[in-house]
Each structure stands twice: as C-alpha cells, then as structure tokens.
Write a protein that holds these residues in place. Sequence first.
Motif, mmCIF file in Angstrom:
data_model
loop_
_atom_site.group_PDB
_atom_site.id
_atom_site.type_symbol
_atom_site.label_atom_id
_atom_site.label_comp_id
_atom_site.label_asym_id
_atom_site.label_seq_id
_atom_site.Cartn_x
_atom_site.Cartn_y
_atom_site.Cartn_z
ATOM 1 N N ALA A 176 -51.969 -29.269 0.312
ATOM 2 C CA ALA A 176 -51.897 -28.003 -0.426
ATOM 3 C C ALA A 176 -51.747 -26.777 0.466
ATOM 4 O O ALA A 176 -51.419 -25.701 -0.026
ATOM 5 C CB ALA A 176 -53.137 -27.835 -1.301
ATOM 6 N N GLU B 138 -51.043 -24.590 -5.511
ATOM 7 C CA GLU B 138 -52.097 -24.746 -6.514
ATOM 8 C C GLU B 138 -51.612 -25.671 -7.625
ATOM 9 O O GLU B 138 -50.486 -25.531 -8.109
ATOM 10 C CB GLU B 138 -52.484 -23.407 -7.114
ATOM 11 C CG GLU B 138 -53.592 -23.529 -8.145
ATOM 12 C CD GLU B 138 -54.039 -22.186 -8.711
ATOM 13 O OE1 GLU B 138 -54.586 -22.191 -9.823
ATOM 14 O OE2 GLU B 138 -53.836 -21.156 -8.055
ATOM 15 N N SER C 81 -45.784 -16.459 -7.005
ATOM 16 C CA SER C 81 -45.831 -17.925 -7.031
ATOM 17 C C SER C 81 -44.480 -18.472 -7.456
ATOM 18 O O SER C 81 -43.774 -17.862 -8.260
ATOM 19 C CB SER C 81 -46.889 -18.416 -8.023
ATOM 20 O OG SER C 81 -48.157 -18.031 -7.599
ATOM 21 N N GLN D 218 -51.556 -26.541 -11.277
ATOM 22 C CA GLN D 218 -51.752 -25.813 -12.529
ATOM 23 C C GLN D 218 -52.193 -26.786 -13.623
ATOM 24 O O GLN D 218 -51.829 -27.950 -13.615
ATOM 25 C CB GLN D 218 -50.446 -25.160 -12.950
ATOM 26 C CG GLN D 218 -49.914 -24.171 -11.941
ATOM 27 C CD GLN D 218 -50.680 -22.874 -11.956
ATOM 28 O OE1 GLN D 218 -50.600 -22.126 -12.916
ATOM 29 N NE2 GLN D 218 -51.423 -22.616 -10.901
ATOM 30 N N PHE E 298 -47.095 -27.646 -10.160
ATOM 31 C CA PHE E 298 -47.607 -27.146 -8.892
ATOM 32 C C PHE E 298 -46.833 -25.895 -8.532
ATOM 33 O O PHE E 298 -45.606 -25.869 -8.607
ATOM 34 C CB PHE E 298 -47.455 -28.202 -7.786
ATOM 35 C CG PHE E 298 -48.331 -29.383 -8.009
ATOM 36 C CD1 PHE E 298 -49.590 -29.455 -7.435
ATOM 37 C CD2 PHE E 298 -47.926 -30.424 -8.832
ATOM 38 C CE1 PHE E 298 -50.415 -30.539 -7.678
ATOM 39 C CE2 PHE E 298 -48.747 -31.505 -9.078
ATOM 40 C CZ PHE E 298 -50.001 -31.559 -8.497
ATOM 41 N N ALA F 107 -57.962 -27.976 -7.394
ATOM 42 C CA ALA F 107 -56.695 -27.320 -7.701
ATOM 43 C C ALA F 107 -56.066 -26.652 -6.490
ATOM 44 O O ALA F 107 -54.858 -26.455 -6.446
ATOM 45 C CB ALA F 107 -56.897 -26.284 -8.801
ATOM 46 N N ASN F 108 -56.871 -26.310 -5.478
ATOM 47 C CA ASN F 108 -56.372 -25.521 -4.360
ATOM 48 C C ASN F 108 -56.456 -26.185 -2.994
ATOM 49 O O ASN F 108 -55.871 -25.676 -2.041
ATOM 50 C CB ASN F 108 -57.156 -24.201 -4.272
ATOM 51 C CG ASN F 108 -56.928 -23.344 -5.481
ATOM 52 O OD1 ASN F 108 -55.848 -22.830 -5.670
ATOM 53 N ND2 ASN F 108 -57.945 -23.224 -6.318
ATOM 54 N N THR G 81 -61.006 -25.165 2.459
ATOM 55 C CA THR G 81 -60.194 -26.359 2.366
ATOM 56 C C THR G 81 -60.573 -27.347 3.466
ATOM 57 O O THR G 81 -61.356 -27.035 4.346
ATOM 58 C CB THR G 81 -58.700 -25.962 2.410
ATOM 59 O OG1 THR G 81 -57.922 -27.092 2.119
ATOM 60 C CG2 THR G 81 -58.313 -25.365 3.724
ATOM 61 N N GLU H 175 -59.854 -13.568 -3.232
ATOM 62 C CA GLU H 175 -60.228 -14.946 -3.534
ATOM 63 C C GLU H 175 -60.304 -15.706 -2.221
ATOM 64 O O GLU H 175 -59.416 -15.600 -1.382
ATOM 65 C CB GLU H 175 -59.196 -15.601 -4.440
ATOM 66 C CG GLU H 175 -59.547 -17.040 -4.776
ATOM 67 C CD GLU H 175 -58.532 -17.681 -5.701
ATOM 68 O OE1 GLU H 175 -58.713 -18.865 -5.996
ATOM 69 O OE2 GLU H 175 -57.573 -17.022 -6.119
ATOM 70 N N ARG I 86 -57.718 -26.844 -15.131
ATOM 71 C CA ARG I 86 -58.943 -26.224 -15.634
ATOM 72 C C ARG I 86 -59.419 -26.862 -16.942
ATOM 73 O O ARG I 86 -60.607 -26.968 -17.188
ATOM 74 C CB ARG I 86 -58.743 -24.728 -15.802
ATOM 75 C CG ARG I 86 -58.422 -24.049 -14.478
ATOM 76 C CD ARG I 86 -58.594 -22.558 -14.523
ATOM 77 N NE ARG I 86 -58.035 -21.909 -13.352
ATOM 78 C CZ ARG I 86 -58.595 -21.897 -12.164
ATOM 79 N NH1 ARG I 86 -59.724 -22.507 -11.963
ATOM 80 N NH2 ARG I 86 -58.028 -21.275 -11.147
ATOM 81 N N SER J 286 -55.833 -31.061 3.790
ATOM 82 C CA SER J 286 -55.003 -30.150 2.994
ATOM 83 C C SER J 286 -53.824 -29.620 3.796
ATOM 84 O O SER J 286 -52.839 -29.172 3.226
ATOM 85 C CB SER J 286 -55.827 -28.956 2.519
ATOM 86 O OG SER J 286 -56.846 -29.375 1.660
ATOM 87 N N VAL K 13 -60.671 -19.498 -0.659
ATOM 88 C CA VAL K 13 -60.601 -20.929 -0.946
ATOM 89 C C VAL K 13 -60.858 -21.666 0.344
ATOM 90 O O VAL K 13 -60.123 -21.487 1.322
ATOM 91 C CB VAL K 13 -59.213 -21.325 -1.510
ATOM 92 C CG1 VAL K 13 -59.129 -22.824 -1.721
ATOM 93 C CG2 VAL K 13 -58.934 -20.588 -2.797
#
Length: 179
Positions: free
Chosen positions: A91, A68, A155, A70, A32, A85-86, A11, A7, A73, A15, A9
């Motif tokens: 973050a 992240e 996490s 939560q 979070f 979210a990220n 930013t 993945e 979505r 951030s 991400v």
Amino acid sequence: MGNELPEVVLTTDSSLLTARKPFFVPDFAGQFVARPCLVARIGRLGKNVARRFAPRYYDAFAPGMAVEAQGLRECFAGGRAGAIANAFDGAAIVGDFVAPAGLGDSLTVEVCGDTVLECPLADALAVTDAAIEYVSRYFMLKMGDMIFVSYIGPSRQLIPETVVHATFNGAELLHFKVK
C-alpha cells in the motif's frame, strides 16, 4: 496546517513497494485508490522537532503513492477499517530517493500518460516540515523512517494495466504498473 490535524497512518515494512515492482490489486476490496505523495526519508533521530529545524531531519525525497482500499468500512464494526484499508501489503509505493539539492522545483505525476499532478516543491517542503513537527510530538523519528505527505494530489483509482510515472525536474523516479 492551521487548525486541521493531519491524518497519521502507521504502517509495516510489508506495506512498502519499491524498486519499480508492479502493484497487484488485492481481492479483499472492490476498489483501490492512490494519492500522490512526497516521501521524506528521515536521516537522524528526533523528538519534538520544531518546524524551523525540520529540514535537518530529512536526507532524501522520493515520489510515492499512498494506496487505500475503498469500501472496507462497511465490513468492520463501527465502520473503522483503519490500518487494513491503508497499510496492507504493497500500500505504500515509493520511488527512487534523491538528495534535497537534486529536487529541482516541481513534482509531476502521470497516470496512463495524463498529467494528474504538478506541484511546486517549495509548497510540498513547507507541508513536509509541518508534518515532521506534528509527528515528532508523538513518535521518535529514526533514521530510515519515511513520512508520506499525501496532501498534494487527488486520488486516482488503480485498475489493471494502469501505468504510473512520477518525476522530479524531468527525471523519472517512480514507475509502476497495476496488475
């Protein structure tokens, strides 16, 4: 990395949370979570970097946490919260950087005094090299860029009064409190 694609991400600079500043829990999500990361700082320009040459492209490492939000979505059409979210402000939490020679052989992360991660750095470096190879296929690596390799730990929910420490070889390089 096998057939799995990592993945990625992207930013913004807002951030980034550094210099042992506290993480303030935002009010736009119910929960979070943070995942321990090894953060590689890029030290030279690079594009399409072969994995065997990846160590030439990082000049320092730091422990970090990728946070992240939560539950976002459900708030977005199609269930895609993406960067919100990220990559919200604060973050990407990063500790103090050290040269690769100063890494030692393990990364340890503690949350509220409990060790939640002990990772051999040899494994983390191998994944970092693979991440550099993958990301540099799509993006030009530039000096000062940071790559958060977050495969290395579970996490953890961030709740007020949580204290997070991370060490390389016993030296504390990341410390922050959740407020």
